[in-house]
Design an enzyme around this catalytic site. Structure first.
Site, mmCIF file in Angstrom:
data_model
loop_
_atom_site.group_PDB
_atom_site.id
_atom_site.type_symbol
_atom_site.label_atom_id
_atom_site.label_comp_id
_atom_site.label_asym_id
_atom_site.label_seq_id
_atom_site.Cartn_x
_atom_site.Cartn_y
_atom_site.Cartn_z
ATOM 1 N N LEU A 284 -4.782 -6.030 6.732
ATOM 2 C CA LEU A 284 -5.826 -5.156 6.186
ATOM 3 C C LEU A 284 -6.143 -3.996 7.125
ATOM 4 O O LEU A 284 -5.343 -3.641 7.986
ATOM 5 C CB LEU A 284 -7.061 -6.006 5.861
ATOM 6 N N GLY A 285 -7.297 -3.435 6.957
ATOM 7 C CA GLY A 285 -7.648 -2.178 7.625
ATOM 8 C C GLY A 285 -7.841 -2.302 9.133
ATOM 9 O O GLY A 285 -7.787 -3.388 9.714
ATOM 10 N N GLU B 94 -13.505 2.185 8.670
ATOM 11 C CA GLU B 94 -12.189 2.825 8.690
ATOM 12 C C GLU B 94 -12.292 4.200 8.025
ATOM 13 O O GLU B 94 -12.860 4.322 6.934
ATOM 14 C CB GLU B 94 -11.191 1.948 7.924
ATOM 15 N N LYS C 78 4.708 -5.691 -6.298
ATOM 16 C CA LYS C 78 3.782 -4.801 -7.010
ATOM 17 C C LYS C 78 3.389 -3.715 -6.024
ATOM 18 O O LYS C 78 2.709 -3.971 -5.038
ATOM 19 C CB LYS C 78 2.537 -5.580 -7.479
ATOM 20 N N PHE D 22 -9.402 6.370 7.919
ATOM 21 C CA PHE D 22 -8.083 6.500 7.301
ATOM 22 C C PHE D 22 -7.810 7.952 6.932
ATOM 23 O O PHE D 22 -7.339 8.279 5.843
ATOM 24 C CB PHE D 22 -7.976 5.600 6.070
ATOM 25 N N PRO E 264 0.829 -1.211 0.000
ATOM 26 C CA PRO E 264 0.000 0.000 0.000
ATOM 27 C C PRO E 264 0.867 1.267 0.000
ATOM 28 O O PRO E 264 2.068 1.203 0.233
ATOM 29 C CB PRO E 264 -0.743 -0.119 1.323
ATOM 30 N N TRP E 265 0.219 2.391 -0.178
ATOM 31 C CA TRP E 265 0.946 3.655 -0.326
ATOM 32 C C TRP E 265 1.194 4.357 1.005
ATOM 33 O O TRP E 265 1.980 5.302 1.074
ATOM 34 C CB TRP E 265 0.148 4.612 -1.238
ATOM 35 N N ASN E 266 0.504 3.970 2.080
ATOM 36 C CA ASN E 266 0.490 4.866 3.255
ATOM 37 C C ASN E 266 1.813 4.898 4.022
ATOM 38 O O ASN E 266 2.221 5.947 4.510
ATOM 39 C CB ASN E 266 -0.691 4.539 4.176
ATOM 40 N N GLY F 100 -3.241 -3.890 2.631
ATOM 41 C CA GLY F 100 -4.126 -2.915 2.001
ATOM 42 C C GLY F 100 -5.524 -3.001 2.583
ATOM 43 O O GLY F 100 -5.707 -3.382 3.737
ATOM 44 N N SER F 101 -6.492 -2.669 1.749
ATOM 45 C CA SER F 101 -7.871 -2.564 2.222
ATOM 46 C C SER F 101 -8.515 -3.946 2.371
ATOM 47 O O SER F 101 -8.045 -4.935 1.799
ATOM 48 C CB SER F 101 -8.678 -1.738 1.224
HETATM 49 P P1 NAP Z 1 -5.687 -0.914 -1.397
HETATM 50 O O1 NAP Z 1 -6.441 0.011 -2.261
HETATM 51 O O2 NAP Z 1 -6.335 -2.193 -1.009
HETATM 52 O O3 NAP Z 1 -4.334 -1.217 -2.190
HETATM 53 C C1 NAP Z 1 -3.267 -1.936 -1.618
HETATM 54 C C2 NAP Z 1 -2.461 -2.563 -2.732
HETATM 55 O O4 NAP Z 1 -3.220 -3.593 -3.330
HETATM 56 C C3 NAP Z 1 -2.114 -1.625 -3.881
HETATM 57 O O5 NAP Z 1 -0.883 -2.027 -4.427
HETATM 58 C C4 NAP Z 1 -3.249 -1.862 -4.859
HETATM 59 O O6 NAP Z 1 -2.913 -1.542 -6.172
HETATM 60 C C5 NAP Z 1 -3.439 -3.355 -4.699
HETATM 61 N N1 NAP Z 1 -4.783 -3.861 -4.959
HETATM 62 C C6 NAP Z 1 -5.942 -3.421 -4.392
HETATM 63 N N2 NAP Z 1 -6.980 -4.162 -4.847
HETATM 64 C C7 NAP Z 1 -6.459 -5.071 -5.703
HETATM 65 C C8 NAP Z 1 -7.020 -6.095 -6.514
HETATM 66 N N3 NAP Z 1 -8.324 -6.357 -6.536
HETATM 67 N N4 NAP Z 1 -6.196 -6.819 -7.293
HETATM 68 C C9 NAP Z 1 -4.879 -6.568 -7.296
HETATM 69 N N5 NAP Z 1 -4.274 -5.612 -6.568
HETATM 70 C C10 NAP Z 1 -5.058 -4.864 -5.775
HETATM 71 O O7 NAP Z 1 -5.199 -0.213 -0.069
HETATM 72 P P2 NAP Z 1 -4.468 1.199 0.042
HETATM 73 O O8 NAP Z 1 -5.478 2.268 -0.144
HETATM 74 O O9 NAP Z 1 -3.254 1.205 -0.827
HETATM 75 O O10 NAP Z 1 -3.970 1.167 1.546
HETATM 76 C C11 NAP Z 1 -4.746 1.587 2.610
HETATM 77 C C12 NAP Z 1 -5.308 0.400 3.346
HETATM 78 O O11 NAP Z 1 -4.249 -0.443 3.754
HETATM 79 C C13 NAP Z 1 -6.032 0.797 4.615
HETATM 80 O O12 NAP Z 1 -7.196 0.025 4.724
HETATM 81 C C14 NAP Z 1 -5.036 0.436 5.702
HETATM 82 O O13 NAP Z 1 -5.607 0.176 6.949
HETATM 83 C C15 NAP Z 1 -4.411 -0.785 5.121
HETATM 84 N N6 NAP Z 1 -3.105 -1.052 5.720
HETATM 85 C C16 NAP Z 1 -2.999 -2.073 6.600
HETATM 86 C C17 NAP Z 1 -1.785 -2.343 7.224
HETATM 87 C C18 NAP Z 1 -1.639 -3.457 8.226
HETATM 88 O O14 NAP Z 1 -0.527 -3.696 8.649
HETATM 89 N N7 NAP Z 1 -2.706 -4.134 8.632
HETATM 90 C C19 NAP Z 1 -0.671 -1.542 6.929
HETATM 91 C C20 NAP Z 1 -0.829 -0.494 6.020
HETATM 92 C C21 NAP Z 1 -2.049 -0.267 5.415
HETATM 93 P P3 NAP Z 1 -3.316 -0.112 -6.801
HETATM 94 O O15 NAP Z 1 -2.702 0.920 -5.952
HETATM 95 O O16 NAP Z 1 -2.724 -0.167 -8.154
HETATM 96 O O17 NAP Z 1 -4.811 -0.049 -6.790
#
Ligand code: NAP
Length: 462
Positions: free
Chosen positions: A231-232, A363, A156, A365, A131-133, A208-209
């Site tokens: 995840l979130g 969430e 990726k 965020f 993820p980007w955060n 990620g989410s």
């Molecule tokens: P995201 O939209 O789910 O994206 C995360 C990564 O997954 C990105 O590289 C995204 O690519 C890819 N991705 C998303 N859906 C996909 C799919 N259907 N198929 C293939 N690749 C997919 O999450 P985000 O907005 O980057 O990050 C924020 C979220 O991450 C928040 O919910 C946060 O709580 C969570 N997070 C959790 C932790 C933890 O340790 N639990 C740590 C950090 C962040 P693209 O960018 O190209 O869409």
């Protein structure tokens, strides 16, 4: 036609970087190269792999100035906070220091008659979806142990932080990690999912989410690929009646607002004992009013734009809905004239909130936190557990036994006492409920990227 993946900067809304996405067949060739390179990499001595990973991180640190500037453009983090080098170095150092012990066989019997042991084998090719955060930190959590354990890695990264994977690969290759051992790729979701379905990987770490995690789990169904899903969260703080109030306000507000609230383990809701509630709220409001929203390149800025105006829109909606349902917003947005209705969003504190409101359940965020008064531990525990998520909870008390007792009843991955929003590399980073499954960092982080292999060797024939 080749699809371009773009990073739109939250600083000015312009395209900051774009890269062509790989087709499925190109992506499969990447995975094939990773598979082909793995045996030779795993055959190298552990010490050599550790040295190369550390050298890669050292090269990355040399790129600090460029990386800090790029992070500000890509996801809006104020440059005054630097990059993520402290955490990246600490985690790499720690995982390196425990590698030999974590990867050593568990010997059950080594006698004249038998050698019985459980060894750890690398899983092969590890796929990291990041993820980007916290783009460097979330990646290093898996990248370092995966390479150290003898796997090859395909990364990726998020579109929002398009250049992060490129920088990591540059640094690691410059340090001597072979190109096929660590590859960075640009992929669409469709190709990512198809690649997973084609059984290209031995283990996938997705951070990620919840929606993204569910999509990855569906893509992996039937392939028996190991999954780590981080995840979130909707992490709570609980301030008990014996807490150090000033310390609690400082840490919890920082945990809620740092990185414009875009931390997986950021504080999103706070429960305060009724005896401290009014004082907590008053101090929290004063704390937030001191923030300086603005351009991340301005040295005064303590809170930059959110990474994407889409994310700020979600937070605005949650705040507006809560207020319509009876919440009180304590921060006048006029105090933050830089709020542009787009990615730049004024921080907010909400009181008179309840768990029917989306802002207390989903969430956010973003830089918003809801505060509620509670009468006792039982009420606080029930409120903390009334959530689909379970990443961390932050308990504020001067009594460690009470914290342990309350913590034992909270459905969460990590219990903090008198701190929050932190990752300890010696402890397993994990969650429960919709926060996912698996664990990274610590000795268990090595177990995620290796599989057990049992040896039952009879040294005699009768
Ligand atoms: P995201 O939209 O789910 O994206 C995360 C990564 O997954 C990105 O590289 C995204 O690519 C890819 N991705 C998303 N859906 C996909 C799919 N259907 N198929 C293939 N690749 C997919 O999450 P985000 O907005 O980057 O990050 C924020 C979220 O991450 C928040 O919910 C946060 O709580 C969570 N997070 C959790 C932790 C933890 O340790 N639990 C740590 C950090 C962040 P693209 O960018 O190209 O869409």
């Amino acid at each position: 036609m080749t699809k371009m993946i773009q990073c739109i900067s939250p600083v000015d809304g312009q395209v900051y970087a774009e890269r062509p996405a790989l087709s499925l067949s190109e992506a499969q060739m990447v995975a094939e190269r990773a598979r082909a390179a793995q045996a030779e990499w795993a055959a190298r001595p552990l010490e050599e792999r550790i040295a190369l990973v550390k050298a890669g991180v050292a090269k990355l640190s040399e790129m600090k100035e460029q990386i800090v500037e790029e992070l500000a453009w890509q996801m809006g983090r104020p440059t005054r906070y630097g990059g993520e080098f402290g955490g990246v170095n600490d985690r790499t150092e720690y995982m390196s220091s425990i590698a030999a012990q974590s990867l050593a066989p568990m010997v059950v019997e080594d006698s004249d008659r038998f050698l019985r042991q459980i060894a750890r084998e690398p899983v092969g090719v590890v796929f990291i979806i990041a993820p980007w955060n916290y783009p460097y930190l979330t990646t290093i959590n898996t990248l370092a142990p995966a390479l150290i354990a003898g796997n090859t890695v395909v990364l990726k990264h998020a579109s929002q932080t398009l250049l992060v994977g490129e920088r990591l690969a540059e640094a690691f290759h410059a340090a001597g990690v072979p190109e096929d051992v660590f590859q960075n790729v640009y992929l669409t979701h469709d190709v990512t999912e198809a690649l997973i379905q084609s059984r290209a990987f031995g283990f996938i770490n997705f951070t990620g989410s919840v929606g993204g995690g569910a999509a990855i789990e569906r893509a992996a169904a039937g392939t028996f690929t190991g999954l780590g899903l981080e995840l979130g969260g909707k992490d709570p703080g609980y301030v008990m009646d014996d807490a150090d109030l000033d310390a609690a306000v400082d840490s919890l507000m920082d945990g809620a607002m740092y990185n414009a609230g875009q931390c997986c383990c950021g504080i999103e809701r706070v429960y305060v004992h009724e005896s401290l509630y009014d004082a907590f709220v008053e101090k929290a409001v004063a704390w937030v009013k001191n923030l300086k929203l603005g351009n991340p390149f301005d040295a005064e800025t303590t809170i930059g734009p959110m990474a994407n105006k889409r994310f700020a829109h979600t937070v605005r909606e949650q705040i507006a809905e809560a207020v319509a349902e009876g919440a009180t917003a304590l921060i006048d947005p006029a105090l933050f004239p830089e709020d542009d209705g787009g990615a730049y969003l004024a921080p907010q504190i909400l009181v008179n909130v309840n768990h029917e409101m989306r802002v207390m359940r989903e969430e956010s965020f973003g830089p918003v936190v809801g505060i509620m008064s509670v009468a006792n531990d039982a009420e606080a525990i029930a409120a903390m557990n009334d959530s689909p998520y379970g990443l961390t909870c932050s308990l504020w008390t001067s009594d460690p036994e009470r914290a342990a007792e309350v913590g034992a009843q909270v459905q969460t991955g990590t219990v903090f006492m008198n701190r929050c929003d932190y990752l300890d590399p010696a402890l397993c980073w994990t969650g429960c409920k919709d926060t996912g499954r698996g664990g990274s960092l610590s000795v268990l982080g090595f177990y995620s990227v290796t599989r057990p292999k049992s040896y039952h060797l009879k040294k005699v024939t009768k």
